[in-house]
Design an enzyme around this catalytic site. Structure first.
Site, PDB file in Angstrom:
ATOM      1  N   GLY A 207       2.175   4.178   2.091  1.00 51.30           N
ATOM      2  CA  GLY A 207       1.473   5.107   2.792  1.00 51.30           C
ATOM      3  C   GLY A 207       0.448   4.470   3.617  1.00 51.30           C
ATOM      4  O   GLY A 207       0.479   3.047   3.521  1.00 51.30           O
ATOM      5  N   ASN A 208      -0.615   5.207   4.115  1.00 48.99           N
ATOM      6  CA  ASN A 208      -1.508   4.334   4.891  1.00 48.99           C
ATOM      7  C   ASN A 208      -2.787   5.208   4.644  1.00 48.99           C
ATOM      8  O   ASN A 208      -2.993   6.352   4.501  1.00 48.99           O
ATOM      9  CB  ASN A 208      -1.194   4.101   6.313  1.00 48.99           C
ATOM     10  CG  ASN A 208      -0.920   5.216   7.140  1.00 48.99           C
ATOM     11  OD1 ASN A 208      -1.956   6.171   7.547  1.00 48.99           O
ATOM     12  ND2 ASN A 208       0.214   5.547   7.533  1.00 48.99           N
ATOM     13  N   ARG A 209      -3.935   4.755   5.320  1.00 46.60           N
ATOM     14  CA  ARG A 209      -5.163   5.564   5.363  1.00 46.60           C
ATOM     15  C   ARG A 209      -5.544   6.441   6.198  1.00 46.60           C
ATOM     16  O   ARG A 209      -6.829   7.021   6.065  1.00 46.60           O
ATOM     17  CB  ARG A 209      -6.525   4.346   5.040  1.00 46.60           C
ATOM     18  CG  ARG A 209      -6.442   3.463   4.096  1.00 46.60           C
ATOM     19  CD  ARG A 209      -7.695   2.431   3.997  1.00 46.60           C
ATOM     20  NE  ARG A 209      -7.511   1.218   3.328  1.00 46.60           N
ATOM     21  CZ  ARG A 209      -7.493   1.344   2.129  1.00 46.60           C
ATOM     22  NH1 ARG A 209      -7.702   2.131   1.543  1.00 46.60           N
ATOM     23  NH2 ARG A 209      -7.344   0.023   1.413  1.00 46.60           N
TER      24      ARG A 209
END
Ligand code: C5P
Length: 402
Positions: A207-209
């Site tokens: 995923g990412n932030r």
């Protein structure tokens, strides 16, 4: 005009409550139906009789009133309207809204409503400046409420400072801004937001932030201008924006599928931080740590590019396609190249190097890249970026070339 629009006006206990009587009169003059809830403390400042006489509607104040519940239940009261206006909103009621307290009819209605909320704070300047109040305000705004005022000026007890409730005319303008047929009425818009999660196995993912704050704010701002908005969002810790059709997805492929499923639209804004790759050898079962054996290899394949796909969609291409470019250096140069590569009309470029605090934060510094050139925007709140972008979009979809 506000003909036929239904406003639920929540009046809490502050001296500014007297201005709410004038607000009721003005809303009625514009053709709105106004129902009012008075908190117990509000009744120390103005009487239910005055409110009832001006609004021409029964005034509600008690959650457990048998007659009120018989005539109109508190759930219906809170949902059977187009807009909830809280004026004046005391520090206390704002705190209840932020924490989700429901210990009287006013706070219960605010917790139960699914309609847009407009808040007109009014309080002593010390209360207004208190970090608790400011945090509550940020929370309530973050959930999609619009805020009008307060103004600086004379307050009760002969003190002056920030905390004076906006004048009825200002609140009326804010109400009309939300309720009157906006410039994007009849326009269909699609917004992507948040990260995507690409599964490695049933419990792990890449995923990412991305927080989704900017994309969600854009969806809300477009809806406020009257657009019929679909928001397609990856996993985020944000509520669905009021007045927006929200579709939740996890992966980039699901996001693309949902986006294609909503075509044709007039405007597409791709604000999602879509994972560039997905795992081609994702496991159906949870991958096990085998003692002594090396970690499993994760094989990646490129994800479909949603922005590029929408930009080339032949006859179904939206009239305006807007992409984002999160860059840490040479922001404008990279964003211009991205605009060419993706084939979109505009790129909203922002500097996300850690020092800017943009990722996950509430502020953003934008360069808008269009066919005409580059516009540099000042550092402003993400909600304000969204509003400014929505108005720019409104300008072009009304016929001006992009
Ligand atoms: O290529 P890059 O990720 O830097 O491009 C960012 C822009 O492209 C954003 O508008 C993002 O929403 C969009 N994008 C997309 N699908 C992808 C990758 C990016 O829509 N697979």
């Amino acid at each position: 005009m506000l003909d036929g629009r239904r406003v639920l006006l929540v009046i809490s206990g502050g001296i500014a409550a007297y201005k709410s009587l004038e607000l009721i009169r003005r809303l009625k003059e514009r053709g709105a139906q106004v129902r009012c809830i008075l908190t117990r403390n509000a009744q120390e400042f103005i009487t239910p009789l005055a409110v009832q006489t001006l609004s021409g509607e029964k005034v509600c104040s008690d959650t457990f009133s048998l007659t009120d519940e018989h005539e109109i239940g508190h759930i219906t009261l809170a949902r059977d309207c187009d807009l909830v206006v809280v004026a004046p909103c005391t520090a206390n009621l704002l705190a209840k809204m932020a924490t989700g307290l429901a210990d009287d009819l006013a706070s219960t209605a605010l917790l139960v409503t699914d309609k847009p909320i407009l808040v007109a704070p009014a309080m002593n300047f010390r209360m207004w400046n208190h970090p608790a109040t400011q945090a509550n305000l940020a929370t309530v705004r973050g959930r999609g409420a619009a805020i009008v005022g307060p103004n600086a000026g004379m307050l009760a007890e002969n003190e002056s400072g920030m905390g004076r409730m906006s004048e009825p005319a200002e609140i009326l303008a804010a109400v009309e801004g939300i309720l009157a047929a906006g410039p994007l009425k009849g326009i269909k818009a699609l917004v992507t937001s948040g990260p995507t999660y690409e599964p490695i196995d049933p419990v792990r993912f890449i995923g990412n932030r991305s927080s989704g704050k900017q994309g969600h704010a854009i969806a809300l701002a477009l809806a406020r201008l009257g657009a019929d908005v679909t928001l397609i969002t990856g996993p985020v810790a944000l509520p669905n924006p009021a007045g927006v059709t929200t579709i939740h997805v996890e992966t980039a492929r699901e996001m693309l599928g949902a986006a294609l499923g909503r075509l044709p639209v007039d405007v597409a804004v791709c604000a999602a931080a879509v994972a560039d790759w997905t795992v081609s050898n994702a496991s159906r079962e949870k991958r096990k740590k085998e003692p002594g054996s090396p970690p499993p290899a994760i094989e990646l394949v490129p994800n479909p590019d949603i922005l590029a796909t929408l930009s080339e969609k032949g006859g179904a291409r939206p009239r305006l396609v807007v992409g984002f470019a999160a860059e840490t250096e040479k922001v404008v140069e990279h964003a211009k190249a991205k605009r060419d590569r993706k084939g979109c009309d505009w790129i909203v470029a922002n500097d996300v190097s850690p020092a800017t605090g943009t990722f996950g934060g509430d502020f953003n510094t934008i360069s808008l890249i269009t066919a005409a050139g580059v516009e540099e925007w000042p550092r402003i709140a993400k909600a304000d970026v969204a509003e400014r972008l929505a108005w720019r979009i409104a300008d072009v979809v009304k016929g001006v070339s992009v």
